[in-house]
Design a protein around this motif. Structure first.
Motif, PDB file in Angstrom:
ATOM      1  N   ARG A 191     -83.088  13.350 -17.506  1.00  0.00           N
ATOM      2  CA  ARG A 191     -83.928  14.519 -17.195  1.00  0.00           C
ATOM      3  C   ARG A 191     -84.208  14.656 -15.709  1.00  0.00           C
ATOM      4  O   ARG A 191     -84.888  15.579 -15.277  1.00  0.00           O
ATOM      5  N   ASN A 192     -83.692  13.727 -14.903  1.00  0.00           N
ATOM      6  CA  ASN A 192     -83.841  13.810 -13.450  1.00  0.00           C
ATOM      7  C   ASN A 192     -85.317  13.867 -13.048  1.00  0.00           C
ATOM      8  O   ASN A 192     -85.724  14.667 -12.195  1.00  0.00           O
ATOM      9  N   LEU A 193     -86.112  12.996 -13.652  1.00  0.00           N
ATOM     10  CA  LEU A 193     -87.551  12.969 -13.386  1.00  0.00           C
ATOM     11  C   LEU A 193     -87.852  12.227 -12.088  1.00  0.00           C
ATOM     12  O   LEU A 193     -87.120  11.327 -11.685  1.00  0.00           O
ATOM     13  N   VAL A 194     -88.940  12.622 -11.447  1.00  0.00           N
ATOM     14  CA  VAL A 194     -89.387  11.978 -10.206  1.00  0.00           C
ATOM     15  C   VAL A 194     -90.586  11.090 -10.533  1.00  0.00           C
ATOM     16  O   VAL A 194     -91.603  11.578 -11.042  1.00  0.00           O
ATOM     17  N   VAL A 195     -90.462   9.799 -10.258  1.00  0.00           N
ATOM     18  CA  VAL A 195     -91.584   8.880 -10.443  1.00  0.00           C
ATOM     19  C   VAL A 195     -92.440   8.950  -9.182  1.00  0.00           C
ATOM     20  O   VAL A 195     -92.018   8.543  -8.105  1.00  0.00           O
ATOM     21  N   VAL A 196     -93.653   9.475  -9.326  1.00  0.00           N
ATOM     22  CA  VAL A 196     -94.532   9.692  -8.177  1.00  0.00           C
ATOM     23  C   VAL A 196     -95.208   8.400  -7.762  1.00  0.00           C
ATOM     24  O   VAL A 196     -95.310   8.084  -6.568  1.00  0.00           O
ATOM     25  N   SER A 197     -95.672   7.632  -8.711  1.00  0.00           N
ATOM     26  CA  SER A 197     -96.309   6.347  -8.422  1.00  0.00           C
ATOM     27  C   SER A 197     -95.990   5.375  -9.558  1.00  0.00           C
ATOM     28  O   SER A 197     -95.691   5.790 -10.679  1.00  0.00           O
TER      29      SER A 197
END
Length: 413
Positions: free
Chosen positions: A144-150
């Protein structure tokens, strides 16, 4: 016949360089008039290049958005699930479908099921909040090409050990805990089972709630999500292929495998974003052609301006034309002289317009971080078009000048 031949041989011929020199001298003697005439050509050619640039930029922007969702993404979903008139049992997707696809279809690099649950979850201070619980594999982040912010995304070890961990959306972390970093380590209770928040995430491209990820979403390992489901059914299955060229054939293969494992009357939506890419490209091309039409109108108006000014120039130089014809200039030379003046105006304006049209996107590339696409072909087309405008709209004035009678021209006051 011999006398005629001798006379024709003695008639002086204007060299090509002399004709261009005459055109340049005429331009220098009427700078303001010709500059104002060429201004339309400058605007038209600059507009043509900028229109193509805008179209390419829009197309690139949309494709980048789709790439952010996942250009190589394929997803499968059962279209049933609602209450039926008959007693036919639903036929949803299962993890076994995903396993079968991975075994029978080549080119798939990663896959993840998505089990979807909605729950009212205590968030502390006596407050509760409606949340969407998604059970997925660790590959869900990649697919899903998710961005892990923290923090971090759960891994294979968390999946195998049934660790009660998960990630909340960045927006949810801001609303409940004040910041994505503050959410790390917090406890959320699902059916009285404590889950530790190990990270926060967001979609790379905002889908505005049109995907399974909402503003209040908590993603947990699929093996743990099975604690809350009676059957191994899933809402969605995501697949990712190695190359975008493989998306459509792999989609067809996935559809065949899944359909073969279920009842023939069951309907499954196996699709990708290729159609969305095509629609976006058509929309961008449509916008480009519309703007090109406007630029073409500007060039047409500037061409008419060139023709008008050249007709006025012919009228003002009738006596000069008579003198040149009396000295032996042919119709062809007179026609070419006035055509060259029209071409000089149009090509000169076209070159200036090309410089302006290329300077603006190049300056954006150098002064900002945006990499605007620049088409060298549009510059070539602009030069060709400006030359054609000069030739086409300079023909009428040049033909009129060439047809003037030398005797009447010498009498003209």
């Amino acid at each position: 016949m011999q006398v005629t031949t001798a006379v024709s041989e003695l008639t002086p011929k204007l060299a090509f360089s002399e004709i261009l020199s005459f055109a340049y001298d005429t331009f220098c003697s009427n700078k303001v008039r010709f500059l104002l005439t060429g201004l339309g050509m400058v605007i038209g050619t600059a507009s043509l290049i900028l229109v193509v640039t805008i179209g390419l930029t829009g197309k690139q922007y949309v494709l980048n958005l789709i790439q952010g969702i996942g250009a190589n993404l394929i997803y499968a979903e059962y279209e049933g699930g609602s209450q039926r008139i008959t007693n036919t049992a639903p036929d949803p997707l299962t993890v076994d479908d995903m396993t079968a696809v991975r075994e029978q279809v080549s080119g798939i690099v990663s896959a993840s099921p998505v089990a979807m649950l909605d729950e009212r979850v205590p968030v502390g201070n006596g407050q509760e909040r409606d949340m969407r619980i998604l059970g997925a594999y660790p590959a869900y982040q990649t697919v899903r090409n998710l961005v892990v912010v923290s923090g971090r995304f759960f891994d294979q070890q968390d999946e195998q050990s049934h660790n009660k961990v998960g990630l909340v959306t960045e927006k949810l972390a801001l609303e409940i805990y004040g910041s994505p970093e503050a959410a790390i380590g917090k406890i959320l209770a699902l059916s009285q089972l404590p889950f530790t928040v190990i990270g926060t995430f967001r979609e790379r491209v905002n889908t505005f709630g049109e995907s399974e990820v909402t503003a209040s979403t908590f993603v947990i390992p699929y093996t743990v999500a099975r604690y809350f489901t009676d059957t191994p059914t899933v809402k969605l299955i995501y697949f990712s292929v190695a190359d975008s060229s493989m998306v459509e054939p792999v989609t067809d293969q996935i559809r065949k495998v899944i359909q073969s494992r279920h009842r023939s009357e069951s309907v499954y939506n196996i699709t990708n974003l290729t159609q969305l890419v095509k629609v976006a490209e058509k929309a961008a091309d449509g916008l480009t052609f519309t703007l090109l039409g406007i630029a073409a109108i500007v060039l047409l108006v500037s061409g008419i301006g060139i023709m008008n000014i050249m007709l006025a120039t012919v009228s003002a130089r009738i006596r000069e034309i008579g003198i040149r014809k009396a000295l032996g200039a042919t119709r062809r030379e007179i026609r070419f002289q006035f055509s060259s003046e029209a071409i000089l105006i149009s090509v000169g304006g076209g070159l200036i317009g090309v410089v302006i049209g290329l300077a603006l996107p190049y300056s954006v590339r150098f002064l900002t971080e945006y990499r605007i696409p620049i088409s060298g072909l549009s510059a070539i087309v602009a030069i060709v078009v400006s030359s054609l405008v000069g030739v086409l709209f300079g023909t009428v004035p040049a033909a009129r000048a060439a047809k003037l009678d030398p005797v009447e021209s010498l009498r003209y006051e």
